[in-house]
Design a protein around this motif. Structure first.
Motif, PDB file in Angstrom:
ATOM      1  N   HIS A  16      40.532  41.618  41.743  1.00 57.67           N
ATOM      2  CA  HIS A  16      39.939  42.038  40.470  1.00 57.67           C
ATOM      3  C   HIS A  16      39.690  40.826  39.569  1.00 57.67           C
ATOM      4  O   HIS A  16      38.653  40.727  38.906  1.00 57.67           O
ATOM      5  CB  HIS A  16      40.853  43.037  39.771  1.00 57.67           C
ATOM      6  N   THR A  46      34.642  46.922  41.360  1.00 59.30           N
ATOM      7  CA  THR A  46      35.866  46.138  41.204  1.00 59.30           C
ATOM      8  C   THR A  46      36.081  45.740  39.748  1.00 59.30           C
ATOM      9  O   THR A  46      37.202  45.829  39.220  1.00 59.30           O
ATOM     10  CB  THR A  46      35.807  44.884  42.091  1.00 59.30           C
ATOM     11  N   LEU A  50      39.071  46.878  37.038  1.00 59.92           N
ATOM     12  CA  LEU A  50      39.859  45.967  36.214  1.00 59.92           C
ATOM     13  C   LEU A  50      39.840  46.409  34.755  1.00 59.92           C
ATOM     14  O   LEU A  50      40.889  46.486  34.097  1.00 59.92           O
ATOM     15  CB  LEU A  50      39.310  44.546  36.346  1.00 59.92           C
TER      16      LEU A  50
END
Length: 314
Positions: A16, A46, A50
């Motif tokens: 991440h 991704t 995060l």
């Protein structure tokens, strides 16, 4: 629950952080995806994971591109420090690892020197230079891990490429008696410039293995009247020197080749020749994806540096 506990429970991983840092550095999801060897949708997911795990917005997305939020700028500093520390640990374990770079002729300078030096410094691994007549074939046979390829020909579905920059094309022919007289201050009647649009008048010497200029450059006709095929760079070079026809090559050759039987000419109207790095994400025999990513980062940084400093382009 503490902030540390929350971050741990959110499942945030190094991947991440790498995704976020790559987008922040490049200012583009497309370029960052190429750097990380993943698809753009996977990269977007991704980064979204995060931001969801942290509960904050790190990037602002718009039609003009990607920009960091105030929170994102602060987080970037800490993310880069974390990744740097982790990469330093990896480098210590990679002292004996080697990445094999395949090329057919004349690695471009100063790009190659800067890319290799940056990679070896940051990764702790070594670059092994492998000269091969057909770098793509070597890549598919897994005898190299990454290949420098010139020209715009297709590379095959299993191979991915990253564009570095474009090279200017020049023409080259065999020296004549008129050229010899010119060195003695007697004017030559031979032209110093050729025009791409006059290619139908040429006999073109083609390096079918790794050349940048051939019949594929004129898919709809209008190319040279005749072609002389050669299998590799050395055969191409000596065939042009023997007067078999005109050669067309990236301008790095004019700076690096000093053959007494050749004369380089300006070539107007010619399209630029792209330079790319090619790799196979499924390569199981050579360097791992971490080393490939390190080298692609170093390669792109070196290409950008050469452009911004105004030095002779690679």
């Amino acid at each position: 629950m503490t902030a540390t506990g929350s971050a741990s429970a959110s499942g945030i991983e190094l991947r991440h952080l790498r995704a976020f840092v790559a987008v922040a550095r490049r200012g583009s999801f497309t370029q960052a995806a190429q750097e990380l060897l993943i698809t753009q949708p996977a990269l977007s997911r991704t980064v979204a994971q995060l931001e969801g795990g942290l509960g904050v917005r790190l990037l602002e997305r718009s039609s003009r591109g990607v920009a960091l939020t105030d929170t994102g700028r602060g987080f970037l500093v800490h993310a880069e420090r974390t990744l740097a520390a982790f990469d330093a640990a990896l480098a210590a374990a990679h002292q004996d690892l080697t990445l094999r770079l395949g090329f057919s002729w004349l690695l471009p300078d100063p790009w190659a020197q800067r890319a290799i030096a940056g990679f070896e410094r940051d990764s702790g691994a070594q670059v092994e230079l492998v000269r091969c007549d057909d770098p793509l074939d070597a890549l598919n046979r897994e005898s190299v891990d990454i290949a420098l390829v010139r020209g715009a020909r297709a590379v095959g579905g299993a191979v991915r490429t990253v564009h570095l920059y474009d090279e200017r094309r020049v023409a080259v022919r065999a020296r004549t008696e008129a050229d010899q007289r010119e060195t003695s201050h007697v004017p030559s009647d031979m032209p110093d410039t050729l025009r791409w649009q006059d290619a139908h008048e040429w006999t073109l010497v083609v390096n079918t293995g790794s050349g940048t200029t051939g019949p594929w450059c004129w898919p709809n006709g209008g190319g040279p009247r005749r072609y002389v095929d050669t299998a590799n760079f050395d055969e191409w070079l000596e065939s042009v020197a023997a007067g078999r026809g005109i050669g067309v090559v990236p301008d790095v050759a004019e700076r690096r080749i000093h053959h007494p039987a050749l004369r380089f000419l300006s070539l107007t109207g010619a399209p630029p020749s792209p330079v790319r790095l090619a790799y196979r994400p499924d390569n199981s025999a050579g360097a791992g994806s971490a080393l490939l990513r390190h080298f692609l980062n170093a390669a792109l940084d070196a290409a950008t540096t050469c452009t911004h400093t105004g030095e002779p382009y690679p």
